[in-house]
Design a protein around this motif. Structure first.
Motif, PDB file in Angstrom:
ATOM      1  N   UNK A  57      -5.199  -2.062  -2.892  1.00 37.57           N
ATOM      2  CA  UNK A  57      -4.844  -1.470  -1.608  1.00 37.57           C
ATOM      3  C   UNK A  57      -3.788  -2.364  -0.973  1.00 37.57           C
ATOM      4  N   UNK A  58      -2.670  -1.779  -0.562  1.00 36.73           N
ATOM      5  CA  UNK A  58      -1.589  -2.540   0.055  1.00 36.73           C
ATOM      6  C   UNK A  58      -1.338  -2.007   1.458  1.00 36.73           C
ATOM      7  N   UNK A  59      -1.351  -2.923   2.430  1.00 36.18           N
ATOM      8  CA  UNK A  59      -1.099  -2.572   3.826  1.00 36.18           C
ATOM      9  C   UNK A  59       0.175  -3.275   4.272  1.00 36.18           C
ATOM     10  N   UNK A  60       1.135  -2.490   4.755  1.00 42.34           N
ATOM     11  CA  UNK A  60       2.381  -3.057   5.285  1.00 42.34           C
ATOM     12  C   UNK A  60       2.341  -2.989   6.803  1.00 42.34           C
ATOM     13  N   UNK A  61       2.449  -4.144   7.425  1.00 44.74           N
ATOM     14  CA  UNK A  61       2.321  -4.272   8.866  1.00 44.74           C
ATOM     15  C   UNK A  61       3.681  -4.422   9.533  1.00 44.74           C
ATOM     16  N   UNK A  62       3.705  -4.196  10.823  1.00 41.72           N
ATOM     17  CA  UNK A  62       4.941  -4.401  11.584  1.00 41.72           C
ATOM     18  C   UNK A  62       5.034  -5.813  12.138  1.00 41.72           C
ATOM     19  N   UNK A  63       4.045  -6.649  11.809  1.00 37.31           N
ATOM     20  CA  UNK A  63       4.046  -8.038  12.250  1.00 37.31           C
ATOM     21  C   UNK A  63       3.894  -8.958  11.041  1.00 37.31           C
ATOM     22  N   UNK A  86      -8.905 -16.055  -4.344  1.00 34.32           N
ATOM     23  CA  UNK A  86      -9.995 -15.238  -4.880  1.00 34.32           C
ATOM     24  C   UNK A  86     -11.053 -15.048  -3.799  1.00 34.32           C
ATOM     25  N   UNK A  87     -11.789 -13.935  -3.893  1.00 35.72           N
ATOM     26  CA  UNK A  87     -12.842 -13.640  -2.934  1.00 35.72           C
ATOM     27  C   UNK A  87     -14.171 -13.441  -3.656  1.00 35.72           C
ATOM     28  N   UNK A 136     -14.441  -6.729  -4.157  1.00 39.25           N
ATOM     29  CA  UNK A 136     -13.116  -7.298  -3.945  1.00 39.25           C
ATOM     30  C   UNK A 136     -12.971  -8.568  -4.779  1.00 39.25           C
ATOM     31  N   UNK A 137     -11.847  -8.692  -5.473  1.00 40.84           N
ATOM     32  CA  UNK A 137     -11.629  -9.855  -6.330  1.00 40.84           C
ATOM     33  C   UNK A 137     -10.625 -10.849  -5.753  1.00 40.84           C
ATOM     34  N   UNK A 138      -9.586 -10.344  -5.074  1.00 41.26           N
ATOM     35  CA  UNK A 138      -8.468 -11.224  -4.722  1.00 41.26           C
ATOM     36  C   UNK A 138      -7.739 -10.652  -3.509  1.00 41.26           C
ATOM     37  N   UNK A 139      -7.186 -11.533  -2.685  1.00 40.99           N
ATOM     38  CA  UNK A 139      -6.325 -11.086  -1.587  1.00 40.99           C
ATOM     39  C   UNK A 139      -5.006 -11.840  -1.645  1.00 40.99           C
ATOM     40  N   UNK A 140      -3.954 -11.189  -1.163  1.00 38.45           N
ATOM     41  CA  UNK A 140      -2.618 -11.791  -1.158  1.00 38.45           C
ATOM     42  C   UNK A 140      -1.919 -11.366   0.124  1.00 38.45           C
ATOM     43  N   UNK A 141      -1.597 -12.332   0.967  1.00 36.45           N
ATOM     44  CA  UNK A 141      -0.874 -12.079   2.208  1.00 36.45           C
ATOM     45  C   UNK A 141       0.513 -12.686   2.080  1.00 36.45           C
ATOM     46  N   UNK A 142       1.525 -11.862   2.222  1.00 32.46           N
ATOM     47  CA  UNK A 142       2.899 -12.338   2.094  1.00 32.46           C
ATOM     48  C   UNK A 142       3.757 -11.658   3.150  1.00 32.46           C
ATOM     49  N   UNK A 143       4.089 -12.399   4.187  1.00 31.15           N
ATOM     50  CA  UNK A 143       4.916 -11.838   5.249  1.00 31.15           C
ATOM     51  C   UNK A 143       4.208 -10.702   5.964  1.00 31.15           C
ATOM     52  N   UNK A 144       4.741  -9.514   5.839  1.00 26.25           N
ATOM     53  CA  UNK A 144       4.175  -8.352   6.517  1.00 26.25           C
ATOM     54  C   UNK A 144       3.270  -7.518   5.609  1.00 26.25           C
ATOM     55  N   UNK A 145       2.958  -8.031   4.414  1.00 27.30           N
ATOM     56  CA  UNK A 145       2.201  -7.255   3.432  1.00 27.30           C
ATOM     57  C   UNK A 145       0.878  -7.927   3.098  1.00 27.30           C
ATOM     58  N   UNK A 146      -0.188  -7.138   3.145  1.00 27.74           N
ATOM     59  CA  UNK A 146      -1.521  -7.592   2.740  1.00 27.74           C
ATOM     60  C   UNK A 146      -1.969  -6.730   1.562  1.00 27.74           C
TER      61      UNK A 146
END
Length: 375
Positions: free
Chosen positions: A61-67, A75-76, A81-91
């Motif tokens: 699941x990819x969420x693109x934010x305005x912030x 890892x989680x 849920x196995x893994x999360x990745x936060x990069x700039x405006x994308x989770x």
């Protein structure tokens, strides 16, 4: 003396800069993780209010934010849920092999009181939830099997029995709401949705308004309910017209009065029940679980408002919040929609016709099906 003053001034400047830095909006990129009955919830704090777009693949699941958030990943150790990745405006979340991304719920909650803005993602973890997803993806109508979970919706035709609701020379509110609810039920059943009707005739659940509204509200929490929709007809000045949809909360700032007072019974009873509901709304501001569920109500309200305006061509009065007693318990996505002004010389006569009520019902049914991800 001058040198000491200069040093003191510089020290004050440094303290001021540190204080300014501390009060800047900050958000940790790592999520808070909670395990609940049937789902895992991940909460990402945001530095401010934001909008979002969501895309789903088979296992992500990819969420693109305005912030923008701080870059982080890891890892989680959480069900589903196995893994999360936060990069700039994308989770981005990577899900466990048995979990379908199609069933995840994503919402962005605005800042409320002391609670920061946040991104909330609910990942289903039960086998029953996954079976329901697979069944929905293979057929627009659930197969005749006891193992298939059919979505269930409660339709509340406002007023009824001793309470006619608003009246005008063209209509009585209780007659219009019942007709629209019955028409909506017929359309939803065609698409395999279970429908619970608050009433199917000119009746009330109690002659006492408080008891009547309590009984209606309880239907939203009986069994597994996917959505609760309360249908009403508005009243106002001769020039007032259009459709508006509400989910539970405080009246919008600047409102001259709460619309909920009339729908909560009017008079002293309506005022008392509205005060009670408004106090509940205030108490929910710091409850992240309640806020997440209210966010689903907002999503439902937006879909209903959009489809009703599309199908009828009515004036769009928007989505708002108010302290309606009947939708005060945020355990189910619940909304109240005012489908038009029965007091309007142009809208009242339209609402009195079967053809226009059918348009309202078709728009309402389509919005509910959109919300349920049902064709």
């Amino acid at each position: 003396m001058r040198q000491g003053t200069t040093r003191s001034s510089r020290l004050l400047q440094i303290v001021a800069l540190l204080c300014a830095f501390l009060v800047l909006p900050r958000a940790d990129a790592a999520p808070r993780v909670g395990s609940h009955d049937g789902f895992t919830r991940l909460v990402f704090e945001l530095p401010g209010n934001a909008t979002s777009t969501v895309s789903r693949a088979a296992q992500s699941v990819t969420v693109r934010l305005s912030t923008t958030l701080k870059t982080e990943k890891g890892a989680l150790n959480a069900a589903g849920v196995k893994f999360y990745n936060v990069s700039g405006k994308t989770v981005t979340l990577t899900l466990a092999g048995s979990v379908s991304a199609a069933r995840t719920r994503v919402s962005v909650l605005p800042r409320s009181g002391t609670a920061a803005a946040r991104l909330v993602i609910d990942v289903p973890t039960t086998a029953a939830a996954q079976a329901s997803v697979r069944a929905a993806s293979t057929s627009s109508r659930p197969a005749a099997s006891s193992t298939v979970t059919r979505p269930r919706v409660v339709l509340d035709a406002g007023h009824g029995g001793v309470d006619p609701g608003m009246t005008s020379q063209w209509l009585r509110e209780k007659d219009v709401t019942l007709d629209v609810a019955l028409r909506t039920r017929a359309e939803l059943i065609k698409h395999g949705v279970d429908v619970v009707m608050v009433r199917t005739a000119d009746t009330d659940l109690s002659a006492d308004k408080r008891t009547d509204l309590d009984a209606r509200s309880r239907l939203a929490t009986t069994g597994k309910v996917s959505a609760y929709i309360s249908i009403h007809v508005n009243a106002g000045g001769a020039s007032a017209q259009g459709i508006e949809t509400y989910y539970f909360g405080q009246p919008l700032a600047g409102s001259d009065r709460s619309r909920a007072v009339q729908e909560n019974g009017g008079g002293s009873v309506g005022q008392e029940l509205t005060r009670k509901a408004a106090n509940s709304a205030q108490g929910l501001l710091g409850d992240i679980v309640a806020q997440a569920k209210l966010s689903f109500s907002r999503q439902l309200a937006l879909k209903v408002q959009s489809r009703l305006v599309q199908y009828t061509g009515a004036v769009n009065r928007g989505v708002q919040t108010d302290a309606f007693y009947v939708i005060r318990n945020p355990t189910t996505p619940a909304i109240l929609t005012e489908i038009g002004f029965g007091s309007s010389p142009s809208e009242g006569p339209r609402l009195a016709t079967a053809a226009y009520r059918e348009k309202v019902a078709q728009g309402l049914a389509r919005a509910i099906l959109d919300f349920l991800n049902t064709q």
